[in-house]
Design an enzyme around this catalytic site. Sequence first.
Site, PDB file in Angstrom:
ATOM      1  N   LYS A 121       0.833  -1.211   0.000  1.00  0.00           N
ATOM      2  CA  LYS A 121       0.000   0.000   0.000  1.00  0.00           C
ATOM      3  C   LYS A 121       0.868   1.261   0.000  1.00  0.00           C
ATOM      4  O   LYS A 121       0.656   2.166  -0.800  1.00  0.00           O
ATOM      5  CB  LYS A 121      -0.933   0.020   1.231  1.00  0.00           C
ATOM      6  N   ARG A 159     -10.235   0.541   8.051  1.00  0.00           N
ATOM      7  CA  ARG A 159      -9.773  -0.788   8.438  1.00  0.00           C
ATOM      8  C   ARG A 159     -10.827  -1.567   9.194  1.00  0.00           C
ATOM      9  O   ARG A 159     -10.574  -2.712   9.594  1.00  0.00           O
ATOM     10  CB  ARG A 159      -8.576  -0.623   9.360  1.00  0.00           C
ATOM     11  N   ARG A 216      11.818  -5.479   5.514  1.00  0.00           N
ATOM     12  CA  ARG A 216      11.612  -4.066   5.175  1.00  0.00           C
ATOM     13  C   ARG A 216      12.426  -3.115   6.053  1.00  0.00           C
ATOM     14  O   ARG A 216      12.557  -3.304   7.241  1.00  0.00           O
ATOM     15  CB  ARG A 216      10.127  -3.746   5.327  1.00  0.00           C
ATOM     16  N   ARG A 270      10.640  -0.824  11.557  1.00  0.00           N
ATOM     17  CA  ARG A 270       9.472  -0.595  12.413  1.00  0.00           C
ATOM     18  C   ARG A 270       9.421  -1.591  13.568  1.00  0.00           C
ATOM     19  O   ARG A 270       9.757  -2.762  13.397  1.00  0.00           O
ATOM     20  CB  ARG A 270       8.192  -0.711  11.572  1.00  0.00           C
ATOM     21  N   ARG A 315      -1.147  -9.057  12.994  1.00  0.00           N
ATOM     22  CA  ARG A 315      -1.619  -8.043  12.031  1.00  0.00           C
ATOM     23  C   ARG A 315      -2.412  -8.698  10.900  1.00  0.00           C
ATOM     24  O   ARG A 315      -3.430  -8.165  10.443  1.00  0.00           O
ATOM     25  CB  ARG A 315      -0.430  -7.247  11.481  1.00  0.00           C
TER      26      ARG A 315
END
Length: 227
Positions: free
Chosen positions: A13, A88, A127, A161, A172
Amino acid sequence: MNLILLGPPGAGKGTQAKRLEARFGIVQISTGDMLRAEVAAGSAVGREANAVMEAGHLVSDDILIRMLGQRIERADCVRGFVLDGFPRTVPQAEALGVLLAGRNQTLDAVVELQVDAPALVERIAGRFTCAKCGVGYHDSFKRPLLDGVCDVCGSHDFVRRADDNRETVQARLAAYQRQTAPILPHYAAAGLLHRVDGMADIDVVTQQIMAVLDHLPAASAARGVSP
Ligand code: AP5
Ligand code: MG
Ligand code: ZN
């Protein structure tokens, strides 16, 4: 042009929203980035959100709806926005409808990025982002051209993160299935939902999204050409 990018954690996203921002002159609104900024600032919202985010659960609808309502009032939204991480939950989707109606605005499209669960875990675990300019990288899929140096700004500082680890990713993903996926039928029924294969290469995913959006009247307007 007002868009929603939907998809599970790691679907791409943020990566794609940045490209849409550049292409159409619309603003990326990432509620995750906004919450992380609140956490970094140590605000009341940040203190409440911090533990929830680290556990991979969703922050309360009240906080998010208020935050989004204030954000879309800002002047940089005048050409439209691409929502990355909102709505969400069903109550968030309903609140967005009310917020837009109150501003005489509509949604032009909802793009769902579809990616397999194993690929999502791989993407999230690898990431990292530039601490200075925020551009995203990945240990395997998108390394800086020169190791340890940001392609965009030359910084040597990178961050990962707090919620990007294999354990939190499972929570998640579960939150996405349980709380976010139920909003998809709502947008499908409204004729707004477009599904895109998010497993493809980053550039190919962008092309697929552009192919969807290029057919929208709002896309021509955003580029300043007649339909
Ligand atoms: P948020 O920040 O929104 O995180 P997320 O939804 O978990 O999604 P990510 O940002 O992890 O993934 P992404 O889809 O942006 O993928 P990316 O482009 O980075 O939310 C974080 C937390 O905040 C939530 O858990 C919740 O607690 C809270 N929150 C936020 N909004 C909320 C709301 N509305 N309500 C309640 N709580 C809320 O890509 C991932 C990686 O893969 C990158 O390294 C990238 O380079 C790579 N990649 C991307 N595309 C490809 C591709 N096609 N092929 C290979 N690699 C790719
Ligand atoms: Mg993101
Ligand atoms: Zn940088």
